[in-house]
Motif scaffolding. Sequence first.
Motif, mmCIF file in Angstrom:
data_model
loop_
_atom_site.group_PDB
_atom_site.id
_atom_site.type_symbol
_atom_site.label_atom_id
_atom_site.label_comp_id
_atom_site.label_asym_id
_atom_site.label_seq_id
_atom_site.Cartn_x
_atom_site.Cartn_y
_atom_site.Cartn_z
ATOM 1 N N GLY A 201 -6.856 -76.369 101.243
ATOM 2 C CA GLY A 201 -6.050 -75.254 101.725
ATOM 3 C C GLY A 201 -6.829 -74.387 102.692
ATOM 4 O O GLY A 201 -8.036 -74.268 102.620
ATOM 5 N N GLY A 202 -6.117 -73.771 103.614
ATOM 6 C CA GLY A 202 -6.773 -72.900 104.583
ATOM 7 C C GLY A 202 -6.932 -71.503 104.041
ATOM 8 O O GLY A 202 -6.255 -71.112 103.089
ATOM 9 N N GLY A 203 -7.818 -70.733 104.626
ATOM 10 C CA GLY A 203 -8.047 -69.377 104.173
ATOM 11 C C GLY A 203 -7.297 -68.376 105.015
ATOM 12 O O GLY A 203 -6.545 -68.734 105.912
ATOM 13 N N VAL A 204 -7.510 -67.136 104.708
ATOM 14 C CA VAL A 204 -6.884 -66.069 105.473
ATOM 15 C C VAL A 204 -7.933 -65.404 106.329
ATOM 16 O O VAL A 204 -8.964 -64.989 105.836
ATOM 17 C CB VAL A 204 -6.318 -65.004 104.528
ATOM 18 N N GLY A 205 -7.700 -65.295 107.602
ATOM 19 C CA GLY A 205 -8.588 -64.551 108.472
ATOM 20 C C GLY A 205 -7.922 -63.243 108.839
ATOM 21 O O GLY A 205 -6.804 -62.986 108.437
ATOM 22 N N PHE A 206 -8.585 -62.412 109.585
ATOM 23 C CA PHE A 206 -7.911 -61.220 110.064
ATOM 24 C C PHE A 206 -8.407 -60.897 111.446
ATOM 25 O O PHE A 206 -9.502 -61.255 111.833
ATOM 26 C CB PHE A 206 -8.094 -60.023 109.122
ATOM 27 N N GLY A 207 -7.559 -60.267 112.226
ATOM 28 C CA GLY A 207 -7.899 -59.984 113.610
ATOM 29 C C GLY A 207 -8.421 -58.585 113.773
ATOM 30 O O GLY A 207 -8.685 -57.878 112.810
ATOM 31 N N GLY A 208 -8.506 -58.154 115.019
ATOM 32 C CA GLY A 208 -8.983 -56.806 115.300
ATOM 33 C C GLY A 208 -10.422 -56.819 115.758
ATOM 34 O O GLY A 208 -11.184 -57.724 115.449
ATOM 35 N N GLY A 209 -10.790 -55.805 116.492
ATOM 36 C CA GLY A 209 -12.146 -55.723 117.011
ATOM 37 C C GLY A 209 -13.134 -55.272 115.965
ATOM 38 O O GLY A 209 -12.774 -54.954 114.849
ATOM 39 N N GLY A 210 -14.383 -55.232 116.337
ATOM 40 C CA GLY A 210 -15.420 -54.869 115.392
ATOM 41 C C GLY A 210 -15.863 -53.438 115.511
ATOM 42 O O GLY A 210 -15.525 -52.602 114.710
ATOM 43 N N GLY A 211 -16.627 -53.115 116.534
ATOM 44 C CA GLY A 211 -17.273 -51.813 116.631
ATOM 45 C C GLY A 211 -16.315 -50.644 116.716
ATOM 46 O O GLY A 211 -15.178 -50.771 117.137
ATOM 47 N N VAL A 212 -16.778 -49.501 116.316
ATOM 48 C CA VAL A 212 -15.980 -48.285 116.373
ATOM 49 C C VAL A 212 -16.150 -47.643 117.734
ATOM 50 O O VAL A 212 -17.258 -47.341 118.149
ATOM 51 C CB VAL A 212 -16.428 -47.296 115.278
ATOM 52 N N PRO B 136 -23.855 -37.015 117.234
ATOM 53 C CA PRO B 136 -23.142 -37.922 118.134
ATOM 54 C C PRO B 136 -22.856 -39.238 117.440
ATOM 55 O O PRO B 136 -23.589 -39.664 116.547
ATOM 56 C CB PRO B 136 -24.138 -38.107 119.289
ATOM 57 N N GLN B 137 -21.769 -39.861 117.842
ATOM 58 C CA GLN B 137 -21.411 -41.131 117.237
ATOM 59 C C GLN B 137 -22.394 -42.211 117.645
ATOM 60 O O GLN B 137 -22.826 -42.281 118.793
ATOM 61 C CB GLN B 137 -20.003 -41.542 117.674
ATOM 62 N N LEU B 138 -22.749 -43.059 116.679
ATOM 63 C CA LEU B 138 -23.720 -44.112 116.919
ATOM 64 C C LEU B 138 -23.033 -45.316 117.549
ATOM 65 O O LEU B 138 -22.036 -45.807 117.038
ATOM 66 C CB LEU B 138 -24.379 -44.528 115.601
ATOM 67 N N VAL B 139 -23.527 -45.766 118.666
ATOM 68 C CA VAL B 139 -23.025 -46.969 119.323
ATOM 69 C C VAL B 139 -24.230 -47.846 119.640
ATOM 70 O O VAL B 139 -25.169 -47.392 120.291
ATOM 71 C CB VAL B 139 -22.252 -46.644 120.612
ATOM 72 N N LEU B 140 -24.199 -49.073 119.174
ATOM 73 C CA LEU B 140 -25.319 -49.974 119.419
ATOM 74 C C LEU B 140 -25.181 -50.634 120.779
ATOM 75 O O LEU B 140 -24.102 -51.070 121.176
ATOM 76 C CB LEU B 140 -25.360 -51.056 118.328
ATOM 77 N N GLN C 201 -22.856 -49.814 111.548
ATOM 78 C CA GLN C 201 -22.449 -50.193 112.893
ATOM 79 C C GLN C 201 -22.891 -51.615 113.228
ATOM 80 O O GLN C 201 -22.196 -52.344 113.932
ATOM 81 C CB GLN C 201 -23.004 -49.203 113.921
ATOM 82 N N ALA C 202 -24.057 -52.040 112.708
ATOM 83 C CA ALA C 202 -24.519 -53.408 112.929
ATOM 84 C C ALA C 202 -23.538 -54.406 112.316
ATOM 85 O O ALA C 202 -23.219 -55.438 112.917
ATOM 86 C CB ALA C 202 -25.909 -53.594 112.333
ATOM 87 N N ALA C 203 -23.041 -54.093 111.112
ATOM 88 C CA ALA C 203 -22.052 -54.972 110.462
ATOM 89 C C ALA C 203 -20.768 -55.037 111.275
ATOM 90 O O ALA C 203 -20.163 -56.106 111.440
ATOM 91 C CB ALA C 203 -21.765 -54.478 109.045
ATOM 92 N N LEU C 204 -20.338 -53.902 111.806
ATOM 93 C CA LEU C 204 -19.125 -53.872 112.618
ATOM 94 C C LEU C 204 -19.299 -54.653 113.923
ATOM 95 O O LEU C 204 -18.381 -55.353 114.371
ATOM 96 C CB LEU C 204 -18.738 -52.423 112.929
ATOM 97 N N GLU C 205 -20.490 -54.549 114.521
ATOM 98 C CA GLU C 205 -20.742 -55.289 115.753
ATOM 99 C C GLU C 205 -20.829 -56.790 115.481
ATOM 100 O O GLU C 205 -20.406 -57.608 116.309
ATOM 101 C CB GLU C 205 -22.031 -54.793 116.415
ATOM 102 N N LEU C 206 -21.366 -57.175 114.332
ATOM 103 C CA LEU C 206 -21.394 -58.588 113.956
ATOM 104 C C LEU C 206 -19.974 -59.108 113.756
ATOM 105 O O LEU C 206 -19.648 -60.236 114.143
ATOM 106 C CB LEU C 206 -22.223 -58.777 112.683
#
Length: 273
Positions: free
Chosen positions: A17-28, A55-59, A81-86
Amino acid sequence: APQAPKGASEPTGGVGGGGVGFGGGGGVAASAGQAVRVVRPGQSPRAKSGSRPAPQLVLAPQSATDLVDLLLSDSMATATQAALELDKLVHGGGRSSVLSVPHGVTRTYALLSRKDAKTTSAALRLLSSLSSEPNGRSVISSTMAEVDPELSLLGEVLAPGAGDSETVQYAALLLANAVLDQEGLHRVLRAQGIMDGLVGLLWSEDTPTLRYAAGALRNISAEIDIRNLLSQNPDARDRLSALCKSSDNATSRYAATIMRSLQSSSRTPRRQR
């Protein structure tokens, strides 16, 4: 909110069976007029004193290896933020590069132990993204066995009132996919807190959370353990029966499949010993 990306399958259950993925971007992204502090590879972020809002952190653009290294940062903001960018890298076609970094999944899962709401949410978002394909599920299941064999860290997220709706969505989605891997299935079935948590989410008023929880239970409904658990829980049976008429098509399908499994189990005669 997480969504299944175009072309991705929903939880299907069963072998293959296939899994469920989800869309959307990563970083804030920074909102209009908000200051941005950029942290580049090899640079350690330092907090600034004073009463002005931080200030907001942006990598700055970095490789998967650099981002995985930042998951070990003492700064919660940097690790988050590193997790979001990954996660953003995964959705940009870099799934294999993320999975190929040594200890990447282990470090991501370990972020759950920091007990920080935003960090936990970012980590689960990345893990649920990686779990949408077999290779990712395999690595995650092995990591669960190594880092969280009783799945207590995930169980805490599923506890009533423990996390915000989006974080719980990611956890339910991760579990719906993880049980498609044999090691992941083994871990989930042995974790009573996880099983109870998934059943409890059947009463969630958040549609994606309810869908993913029902999908996870549907994926393991062929296992005798879950059939016994639900058969001994009349409230859960009644709730699943009601969910068969849910306005969310996926939820209604998953609930109907579970109910058929329960009915089939009740008609199967027990072996004589």
